[in-house]
Design a protein around this motif. Structure first.
Motif, PDB file in Angstrom:
ATOM      1  N   ALA A  19       0.830  -1.202   0.000  1.00  0.00           N
ATOM      2  CA  ALA A  19       0.000   0.000   0.000  1.00  0.00           C
ATOM      3  C   ALA A  19       0.867   1.256   0.000  1.00  0.00           C
ATOM      4  O   ALA A  19       0.549   2.242  -0.684  1.00  0.00           O
ATOM      5  N   ASP A  20       1.979   1.224   0.739  1.00  0.00           N
ATOM      6  CA  ASP A  20       2.892   2.368   0.763  1.00  0.00           C
ATOM      7  C   ASP A  20       3.468   2.632  -0.626  1.00  0.00           C
ATOM      8  O   ASP A  20       3.620   3.788  -1.044  1.00  0.00           O
ATOM      9  N   TRP A  21       3.819   1.567  -1.347  1.00  0.00           N
ATOM     10  CA  TRP A  21       4.355   1.731  -2.695  1.00  0.00           C
ATOM     11  C   TRP A  21       3.290   2.280  -3.641  1.00  0.00           C
ATOM     12  O   TRP A  21       3.557   3.193  -4.432  1.00  0.00           O
ATOM     13  N   CYS A  22       2.072   1.767  -3.569  1.00  0.00           N
ATOM     14  CA  CYS A  22       0.992   2.285  -4.405  1.00  0.00           C
ATOM     15  C   CYS A  22       0.744   3.769  -4.124  1.00  0.00           C
ATOM     16  O   CYS A  22       0.543   4.566  -5.049  1.00  0.00           O
ATOM     17  N   ALA A  23       0.780   4.137  -2.848  1.00  0.00           N
ATOM     18  CA  ALA A  23       0.568   5.535  -2.466  1.00  0.00           C
ATOM     19  C   ALA A  23       1.672   6.417  -3.023  1.00  0.00           C
ATOM     20  O   ALA A  23       1.417   7.535  -3.510  1.00  0.00           O
ATOM     21  N   ASP A 171      10.220  -3.069   9.278  1.00  0.00           N
ATOM     22  CA  ASP A 171      11.450  -3.864   9.264  1.00  0.00           C
ATOM     23  C   ASP A 171      11.595  -4.695   8.000  1.00  0.00           C
ATOM     24  O   ASP A 171      12.410  -5.631   7.963  1.00  0.00           O
ATOM     25  N   VAL A 172      10.827  -4.373   6.960  1.00  0.00           N
ATOM     26  CA  VAL A 172      10.867  -5.199   5.754  1.00  0.00           C
ATOM     27  C   VAL A 172      11.219  -4.372   4.528  1.00  0.00           C
ATOM     28  O   VAL A 172      11.049  -3.153   4.495  1.00  0.00           O
ATOM     29  N   VAL A 173      11.706  -5.083   3.522  1.00  0.00           N
ATOM     30  CA  VAL A 173      11.892  -4.531   2.181  1.00  0.00           C
ATOM     31  C   VAL A 173      10.907  -5.251   1.271  1.00  0.00           C
ATOM     32  O   VAL A 173      10.921  -6.486   1.195  1.00  0.00           O
ATOM     33  N   GLY A 174      10.052  -4.516   0.617  1.00  0.00           N
ATOM     34  CA  GLY A 174       9.109  -5.100  -0.322  1.00  0.00           C
ATOM     35  C   GLY A 174       9.656  -5.026  -1.734  1.00  0.00           C
ATOM     36  O   GLY A 174      10.126  -3.969  -2.171  1.00  0.00           O
TER      37      GLY A 174
END
Length: 235
Positions: A19-23, A171-174
């Protein structure tokens, strides 16, 4: 339909990251979305391939989403992150189903990739990603976004041969938009994971895939963590 009313923490982290990437991509196009407690939504139609809403919890209902997106024209889409919605009565059809994936922090081994630097390199990255069929989907403004990085591998002639988008949250990389010009997804995942390990050591890696792309991710050491589906309202 299979549902996931009790998602894993890894699936929740992957949905939030996506969702952060889409935003971010929408902001680069001048579209401001809303990150509510149940879903990220956009009041304007989002760019091609990107959803108008991404659910953030399995408790999200159609009422939490449909009044917050544009339903006046065909093409509205919803990323049902936990495969818990039924939007059939609202004119939507299932476009595809996929699986969230998770990888423990990878090791910095093998050949790693470079960071895309500048508008020209981004244009070449997109051209390789789309096999020449896309232009301007990824605006240069994204290069200044500190949470999202374009990764690329070049051949000896300086041509982009593989790439991906790396998005950091929590704490992740998408990883999204992974591609290999020659179709060798195994080599692409190896290079991508080596790059993540070098740039962001100790971080877990998440994303989503389906079909043959999912099979390649599993061969690369990912594990499936939960279902998702994307709904499309064609008319």
């Amino acid at each position: 339909m299979t549902t996931s009313s009790h998602p894993t923490p890894q699936a929740r982290a992957a949905a939030r990251n996506n969702a952060d990437w889409c935003a971010a991509l929408c902001r680069a196009h001048g579209i401001t979305g809303d990150a509510g407690p149940y879903a990220w939504t956009s009041p304007r139609r989002t760019p091609l391939y990107y959803p108008d809403a991404v659910t953030l919890t399995p408790q999200a209902s159609p009422g939490d989403i449909l009044g917050r997106i544009d339903l006046t024209a065909p093409g509205a889409s919803v990323k049902d992150s936990f495969a818990t919605l039924d939007l059939g009565d609202d004119g939507f059809e299932v476009l595809f189903e996929a699986r969230w994936i998770h990888h423990t922090p990878p090791e910095a081994s093998g050949r790693s990739w470079q960071l895309v630097d500048g508008e020209g390199e981004l244009t070449a990255w997109e051209r390789a990603w789309s096999d020449g069929g896309s232009e301007g989907l990824f605006p240069p403004a994204l290069l200044a976004d500190p949470g999202h990085t374009f990764l690329v591998d070049y051949d000896e002639r300086g041509e982009a041969t593989a790439g991906a988008v790396a998005s950091r949250s929590g704490d992740v990389v998408g990883i999204s938009n992974l591609y290999a010009v020659d179709g060798d997804q195994d080599a692409a995942w190896a290079g991508c994971l080596a790059t993540v390990a070098r740039l962001w050591p100790g971080r877990e890696v998440v994303g989503y895939e389906s079909g043959d792309d999912l099979a390649a991710a599993l061969r690369a050491g990912f594990a499936p963590t939960g279902p998702l589906r994307v709904w499309l309202r064609p008319s």
